[in-house]
Design a protein around this motif. Structure first.
Motif, mmCIF file in Angstrom:
data_model
loop_
_atom_site.group_PDB
_atom_site.id
_atom_site.type_symbol
_atom_site.label_atom_id
_atom_site.label_comp_id
_atom_site.label_asym_id
_atom_site.label_seq_id
_atom_site.Cartn_x
_atom_site.Cartn_y
_atom_site.Cartn_z
ATOM 1 N N SER A 16 0.835 -1.208 0.000
ATOM 2 C CA SER A 16 0.000 0.000 0.000
ATOM 3 C C SER A 16 0.870 1.258 0.000
ATOM 4 C CB SER A 16 -0.967 0.003 1.186
ATOM 5 O OG SER A 16 -0.272 0.063 2.403
ATOM 6 N N LEU A 17 2.047 1.191 0.611
ATOM 7 C CA LEU A 17 2.955 2.339 0.571
ATOM 8 C C LEU A 17 3.546 2.520 -0.824
ATOM 9 C CD1 LEU A 17 4.783 1.962 4.006
ATOM 10 C CD2 LEU A 17 3.140 3.720 3.358
ATOM 11 N N LYS A 18 3.844 1.416 -1.489
ATOM 12 C CA LYS A 18 4.375 1.509 -2.858
ATOM 13 C C LYS A 18 3.333 2.088 -3.802
ATOM 14 C CE LYS A 18 7.727 -2.211 -2.509
ATOM 15 N NZ LYS A 18 8.057 -3.585 -2.875
ATOM 16 N N LYS A 19 2.066 1.715 -3.580
ATOM 17 C CA LYS A 19 0.989 2.225 -4.429
ATOM 18 C C LYS A 19 0.571 3.636 -4.016
ATOM 19 C CE LYS A 19 -1.245 -2.168 -5.511
ATOM 20 N NZ LYS A 19 -2.508 -2.930 -5.388
ATOM 21 N N ARG A 20 1.170 4.132 -2.934
ATOM 22 C CA ARG A 20 0.847 5.462 -2.389
ATOM 23 C C ARG A 20 -0.607 5.532 -1.915
ATOM 24 N NH1 ARG A 20 5.214 8.535 -1.418
ATOM 25 N NH2 ARG A 20 4.315 10.475 -2.101
ATOM 26 N N ASP A 21 -1.120 4.382 -1.444
ATOM 27 C CA ASP A 21 -2.456 4.330 -0.859
ATOM 28 C C ASP A 21 -2.317 4.662 0.632
ATOM 29 O OD1 ASP A 21 -5.061 3.930 -0.177
ATOM 30 O OD2 ASP A 21 -5.156 1.826 -0.850
ATOM 31 N N ILE A 22 -2.256 5.938 0.910
ATOM 32 C CA ILE A 22 -1.966 6.433 2.250
ATOM 33 C C ILE A 22 -3.079 6.054 3.229
ATOM 34 C CG2 ILE A 22 -1.503 8.505 3.627
ATOM 35 C CD1 ILE A 22 0.672 7.667 1.532
ATOM 36 N N PHE A 23 -4.325 6.148 2.800
ATOM 37 C CA PHE A 23 -5.435 5.832 3.695
ATOM 38 C C PHE A 23 -5.423 4.358 4.108
ATOM 39 C CE2 PHE A 23 -7.056 9.584 1.379
ATOM 40 C CZ PHE A 23 -7.185 10.433 2.476
ATOM 41 N N LYS A 24 -5.087 3.486 3.188
ATOM 42 C CA LYS A 24 -4.987 2.056 3.499
ATOM 43 C C LYS A 24 -3.830 1.812 4.469
ATOM 44 C CE LYS A 24 -5.813 -2.369 2.929
ATOM 45 N NZ LYS A 24 -6.957 -3.009 3.531
ATOM 46 N N ALA A 25 -2.713 2.497 4.250
ATOM 47 C CA ALA A 25 -1.553 2.344 5.129
ATOM 48 C C ALA A 25 -1.897 2.816 6.547
ATOM 49 C CB ALA A 25 -0.364 3.131 4.587
ATOM 50 N N ARG A 26 -2.583 3.943 6.653
ATOM 51 C CA ARG A 26 -2.984 4.452 7.972
ATOM 52 C C ARG A 26 -3.950 3.491 8.656
ATOM 53 N NH1 ARG A 26 -4.084 10.831 6.597
ATOM 54 N NH2 ARG A 26 -1.901 11.402 6.345
ATOM 55 N N GLU A 27 -4.867 2.955 7.872
ATOM 56 C CA GLU A 27 -5.839 2.006 8.418
ATOM 57 C C GLU A 27 -5.121 0.758 8.948
ATOM 58 O OE1 GLU A 27 -9.365 -0.846 6.721
ATOM 59 O OE2 GLU A 27 -9.137 1.132 5.803
ATOM 60 N N LEU A 28 -4.161 0.248 8.188
ATOM 61 C CA LEU A 28 -3.393 -0.930 8.627
ATOM 62 C C LEU A 28 -2.592 -0.631 9.895
ATOM 63 C CD1 LEU A 28 -2.133 -2.269 5.192
ATOM 64 C CD2 LEU A 28 -3.691 -3.438 6.746
ATOM 65 N N LEU A 29 -1.982 0.517 9.935
ATOM 66 C CA LEU A 29 -1.200 0.886 11.123
ATOM 67 C C LEU A 29 -2.097 0.981 12.361
ATOM 68 C CD1 LEU A 29 1.164 3.584 9.586
ATOM 69 C CD2 LEU A 29 1.842 1.382 10.546
ATOM 70 N N THR A 30 -3.266 1.559 12.204
ATOM 71 C CA THR A 30 -4.204 1.682 13.324
ATOM 72 C C THR A 30 -4.721 0.313 13.757
ATOM 73 O OG1 THR A 30 -4.863 3.847 12.454
ATOM 74 C CG2 THR A 30 -6.261 2.876 14.135
ATOM 75 N N GLU A 31 -5.042 -0.542 12.802
ATOM 76 C CA GLU A 31 -5.515 -1.889 13.140
ATOM 77 C C GLU A 31 -4.424 -2.695 13.838
ATOM 78 O OE1 GLU A 31 -6.878 -3.629 9.505
ATOM 79 O OE2 GLU A 31 -8.711 -2.441 9.469
ATOM 80 N N ASN A 32 -3.183 -2.480 13.446
ATOM 81 C CA ASN A 32 -2.068 -3.187 14.084
ATOM 82 C C ASN A 32 -2.021 -2.907 15.586
ATOM 83 O OD1 ASN A 32 -1.272 -4.309 11.691
ATOM 84 N ND2 ASN A 32 0.444 -2.917 11.367
ATOM 85 N N LEU A 33 -2.394 -1.688 15.972
ATOM 86 C CA LEU A 33 -2.376 -1.334 17.392
ATOM 87 C C LEU A 33 -3.341 -2.202 18.193
ATOM 88 C CD1 LEU A 33 -2.304 2.558 17.151
ATOM 89 C CD2 LEU A 33 -0.404 1.033 17.705
ATOM 90 N N ASN A 34 -4.440 -2.592 17.583
ATOM 91 C CA ASN A 34 -5.432 -3.415 18.282
ATOM 92 C C ASN A 34 -5.148 -4.909 18.153
ATOM 93 O OD1 ASN A 34 -6.987 -1.197 19.138
ATOM 94 N ND2 ASN A 34 -7.974 -1.089 17.151
#
Length: 168
Positions: A16-34
């Motif tokens: 998602s970072l390579k595709k520059r899908d920032i919203f998906k990357a943020r969503e994954l990072l937030t889900e990782n916290l849980n």
């Protein structure tokens, strides 16, 4: 979670970072916290991977944050995650990551203490109750004798008090 699932999640974040899908990357990072609150290394790896893209994290909005995990409660943590969606800054994400690890550790320690207490309770020998002493049974003749002696003594004491009061 298994290491294969973590690797797949890490690859999804990388893609998602390579595709520059920032919203998906943020969503994954937030889900990782849980999901991966117990794995500090994995959270750090994802965080450092996200740092490679300058668009993932926003500039902090100058809100004062308390970085001492002991000052936070688990009730306040969801509010921080909500604020993280509004302002996805490095400071706020790093604090959320530290709090996720802190709360997991607190739960883990509390469970260990509860298990320890349960084991101690089970290991303690149960105290046997002492049998009650049987009441002393006084034969009827002795009861009357004791009652007569008590009554006579009380009458004598009353007579002595009466004589002292009357002055004779």
């Amino acid at each position: 979670m298994t290491s294969e699932e973590k690797e797949a999640r890490f690859e999804t974040l990388s893609l998602s970072l390579k595709k520059r899908d920032i919203f998906k990357a943020r969503e994954l990072l937030t889900e990782n916290l849980n999901i991966y609150e117990d794995d500090k290394d994995f959270l750090n790896d994802c965080y450092h991977l996200a740092l490679t893209d300058s668009l993932v994290f926003q500039k902090h909005n100058d809100e004062m944050l308390d970085y001492t995990p002991a000052h936070w409660s688990e009730d306040m943590y969801p509010n921080l995650l909500t604020d993280l969606k509004k302002n996805f800054s490095r400071k706020r994400y790093h604090l959320a990551m530290e709090l996720a690890l802190y709360f997991y550790e607190q739960k883990h320690q509390q469970e260990e203490e509860e298990n320890k207490e349960e084991l101690e309770i089970e290991l303690k020998p149960k105290k046997k109750k002492k049998p009650k002493k049987p009441k002393r049974v006084i034969p009827l003749e002795q009861k009357y004798t004791l009652t007569g002696i008590g009554t006579t003594s009380l009458l004598l004491i009353a007579m002595i008090i009466q004589l002292l009061i009357s002055g004779e």
